[in-house]
Scaffold this motif. Structure first.
Motif, PDB file in Angstrom:
ATOM      1  N   ALA A   1       2.898  -0.220   5.503  1.00  0.00           N
ATOM      2  CA  ALA A   1       2.056   0.956   5.279  1.00  0.00           C
ATOM      3  C   ALA A   1       0.596   0.690   5.629  1.00  0.00           C
ATOM      4  O   ALA A   1      -0.198   1.622   5.756  1.00  0.00           O
TER       5      ALA A   1
ATOM      6  N   SER B   1       4.598   5.910  -3.074  1.00  0.00           N
ATOM      7  CA  SER B   1       3.356   5.245  -2.654  1.00  0.00           C
ATOM      8  C   SER B   1       2.406   5.021  -3.833  1.00  0.00           C
ATOM      9  O   SER B   1       1.483   4.227  -3.739  1.00  0.00           O
TER      10      SER B   1
ATOM     11  N   HIS C   1       1.214  -1.252  10.065  1.00  0.00           N
ATOM     12  CA  HIS C   1       2.286  -0.730  10.928  1.00  0.00           C
ATOM     13  C   HIS C   1       2.745  -1.779  11.942  1.00  0.00           C
ATOM     14  O   HIS C   1       3.119  -1.456  13.060  1.00  0.00           O
TER      15      HIS C   1
ATOM     16  N   ARG D   1       7.139  -0.965   9.637  1.00  0.00           N
ATOM     17  CA  ARG D   1       7.144  -0.056   8.480  1.00  0.00           C
ATOM     18  C   ARG D   1       6.062  -0.415   7.471  1.00  0.00           C
ATOM     19  O   ARG D   1       5.960   0.220   6.412  1.00  0.00           O
TER      20      ARG D   1
ATOM     21  N   LEU E   1      10.767   5.111   4.914  1.00  0.00           N
ATOM     22  CA  LEU E   1       9.541   4.876   4.154  1.00  0.00           C
ATOM     23  C   LEU E   1       9.276   3.385   3.926  1.00  0.00           C
ATOM     24  O   LEU E   1       8.343   3.020   3.226  1.00  0.00           O
TER      25      LEU E   1
ATOM     26  N   GLU F   1       7.601  10.794  -1.412  1.00  0.00           N
ATOM     27  CA  GLU F   1       6.601   9.938  -0.758  1.00  0.00           C
ATOM     28  C   GLU F   1       5.432   9.646  -1.687  1.00  0.00           C
ATOM     29  O   GLU F   1       4.973   8.513  -1.791  1.00  0.00           O
TER      30      GLU F   1
ATOM     31  N   THR G   1       4.684  -3.538   2.609  1.00  0.00           N
ATOM     32  CA  THR G   1       3.924  -4.269   3.638  1.00  0.00           C
ATOM     33  C   THR G   1       4.835  -5.125   4.501  1.00  0.00           C
ATOM     34  O   THR G   1       6.004  -5.324   4.191  1.00  0.00           O
TER      35      THR G   1
END
Ligand code: ZN
Length: 209
Positions: free
Chosen positions: A88, A57, A91, A86, A16, A53, A63
């Motif tokens: 968010a 989040s 990517h 990774r 994550l 998750e 970031t």
């Protein structure tokens, strides 16, 4: 008995984006506070994955460390992923980051319809793939003949005309657009690639007002 296997907490958190010891500690603390786990536990019920998750989040934004990606932070805490893939937001893709950034500004200026003149088939495909749902694209092959009438129709249709100056582009094609299009809707990008194209558009729009 349960068909839901437990999962390794450290591996889940890494996946994550909490991929450093500091980030793992932050995420674990949040799990403890939400009673999703407790100190000393190495594994977590796989069924809790969705809740983990959602919790993380809502409290954190993972970031790649770029300023653009941090702009959607709100009141969440920023976590820097060691692996940019990774992130968010982007990517790890500079192109995706450029699209996200341009989309915000385009929305503000009411820009939906884009005519892109020039560029290679490869970047056209990528632009189609990355474009937000709100954008309509008309991609003009810079190496094929385009009549003046068709170019004029493109210009009437477009909110913004982007000329990919550094790419495969016949001047007979690009001149239809550079001569006919109103200057406030015409952007010429000198850099290759999607990020270069969209950054030129962002610069153009930020000068508008
Ligand atoms: Zn990013």
């Amino acid at each position: 008995m349960s068909g839901d296997a437990s999962v390794d907490i450290a591996a889940l958190l890494t996946e994550l984006g909490f991929d450093s010891p500091e980030a793992q500690a932050l995420a674990r603390q949040a799990l403890y506070e939400a009673k999703l786990s407790r100190e000393g536990k190495a594994r977590i019920d796989g069924q809790k994955r969705g809740r983990v998750e959602a919790l993380l989040s809502s409290k954190f934004l993972v970031t790649c460390g770029s300023e653009e990606c941090a702009r959607t932070l709100g009141d969440r805490q920023l976590v820097r992923a060691e692996q940019a893939t990774r992130c968010a937001v982007c990517h790890g893709s500079a192109n995706k980051r450029a699209v996200t950034e341009a989309a915000k500004l385009f929305a503000k200026h009411g820009i939906r319809r884009l005519v892109v003149v020039g560029g290679s088939p490869g970047v056209h495909g990528e632009l189609e793939r990355l474009r937000p749902a709100g954008w309509e694209l008309r991609i003009i092959d810079g190496t094929e003949r385009r009549t003046l009438d068709l170019a004029r129709a493109d210009i009437r249709w477009a909110d913004l005309i982007l000329i990919w100056g550094s790419s495969e582009l016949d001047h007979k094609v690009s001149e239809h657009y550079t001569r006919e299009a109103p200057k406030d809707r015409l952007v010429t990008a000198t850099r290759r690639g999607i990020a270069g194209l969209l950054e030129a558009a962002v610069t153009h729009l930020s000068r508008r007002r």
